[in-house]
Design a protein around this motif. Structure first.
Motif, PDB file in Angstrom:
ATOM      1  N   ALA A   1       0.813  -1.213   0.000  1.00  0.00           N
ATOM      2  CA  ALA A   1       0.000   0.000   0.000  1.00  0.00           C
ATOM      3  C   ALA A   1       0.849   1.267   0.000  1.00  0.00           C
ATOM      4  O   ALA A   1       0.358   2.332  -0.385  1.00  0.00           O
TER       5      ALA A   1
ATOM      6  N   PRO B   1       3.248   3.618  -5.025  1.00  0.00           N
ATOM      7  CA  PRO B   1       2.229   4.085  -5.973  1.00  0.00           C
ATOM      8  C   PRO B   1       1.875   2.997  -6.986  1.00  0.00           C
ATOM      9  O   PRO B   1       2.673   2.107  -7.280  1.00  0.00           O
ATOM     10  N   SER B   2       0.655   3.080  -7.501  1.00  0.00           N
ATOM     11  CA  SER B   2       0.183   2.083  -8.447  1.00  0.00           C
ATOM     12  C   SER B   2      -0.728   2.745  -9.464  1.00  0.00           C
ATOM     13  O   SER B   2      -1.507   3.630  -9.129  1.00  0.00           O
ATOM     14  N   ARG B   3      -0.649   2.298 -10.707  1.00  0.00           N
ATOM     15  CA  ARG B   3      -1.488   2.870 -11.755  1.00  0.00           C
ATOM     16  C   ARG B   3      -2.926   2.394 -11.680  1.00  0.00           C
ATOM     17  O   ARG B   3      -3.837   3.088 -12.085  1.00  0.00           O
ATOM     18  N   ASP B   4      -3.142   1.187 -11.178  1.00  0.00           N
ATOM     19  CA  ASP B   4      -4.503   0.646 -11.110  1.00  0.00           C
ATOM     20  C   ASP B   4      -5.075   0.722  -9.695  1.00  0.00           C
ATOM     21  O   ASP B   4      -6.008   0.002  -9.361  1.00  0.00           O
ATOM     22  N   TYR B   5      -4.535   1.618  -8.877  1.00  0.00           N
ATOM     23  CA  TYR B   5      -5.008   1.831  -7.515  1.00  0.00           C
ATOM     24  C   TYR B   5      -4.950   0.554  -6.673  1.00  0.00           C
ATOM     25  O   TYR B   5      -5.825   0.299  -5.856  1.00  0.00           O
ATOM     26  N   HIS B   6      -3.941  -0.248  -6.907  1.00  0.00           N
ATOM     27  CA  HIS B   6      -3.637  -1.453  -6.124  1.00  0.00           C
ATOM     28  C   HIS B   6      -4.649  -2.581  -6.281  1.00  0.00           C
ATOM     29  O   HIS B   6      -4.698  -3.482  -5.448  1.00  0.00           O
ATOM     30  N   TRP B   7      -5.456  -2.571  -7.320  1.00  0.00           N
ATOM     31  CA  TRP B   7      -6.459  -3.629  -7.457  1.00  0.00           C
ATOM     32  C   TRP B   7      -5.840  -4.984  -7.761  1.00  0.00           C
ATOM     33  O   TRP B   7      -6.297  -5.998  -7.247  1.00  0.00           O
TER      34      TRP B   7
ATOM     35  N   TRP C   1     -11.568  -1.299   0.641  1.00  0.00           N
ATOM     36  CA  TRP C   1     -12.287  -0.901  -0.567  1.00  0.00           C
ATOM     37  C   TRP C   1     -12.875  -2.077  -1.330  1.00  0.00           C
ATOM     38  O   TRP C   1     -14.008  -1.976  -1.816  1.00  0.00           O
TER      39      TRP C   1
ATOM     40  N   TYR D   1     -16.921  -2.171  -2.029  1.00  0.00           N
ATOM     41  CA  TYR D   1     -17.502  -2.396  -3.351  1.00  0.00           C
ATOM     42  C   TYR D   1     -18.324  -3.679  -3.389  1.00  0.00           C
ATOM     43  O   TYR D   1     -19.368  -3.721  -4.031  1.00  0.00           O
TER      44      TYR D   1
END
Length: 81
Positions: A19, A22-28, A67, A71
């Motif tokens: 966490a 940084p991640s481009r896909d928001y860590h999914w 998250w 969801y």
């Protein structure tokens, strides 16, 4: 009982370290991997330590992966209502 708890602590530390970056896909993608590893680990710790320890570890995992849980809850409410 020591080995499952140690594995859960390693999982928790790994989730927190992931966490931080940084991640481009928001860590999914990382969340999917953590869930795939965490579910059998949760079953193992519940089997070895009992339901109280299992619920504590579940609460710790949900606090980290909140998250996907939010969801999922929203999706479930849409399906039922």
């Amino acid at each position: 009982m020591i080995l499952p708890l140690a594995m859960c602590l390693i999982w928790l530390i790994a989730a927190n370290v992931i966490a931080m970056f940084p991640s481009r896909d928001y860590h999914w993608r990382a969340a999917y991997v953590l869930i795939a590893i965490g579910v059998p680990l949760l079953g193992w710790i519940t089997y070895e330590g009992g339901p109280i320890v299992g619920m504590l570890v579940l609460a710790a995992g949900v606090s980290i992966l909140r998250w996907p849980v939010v969801y999922f809850w929203r999706w479930l409410r849409r399906q039922l209502g």
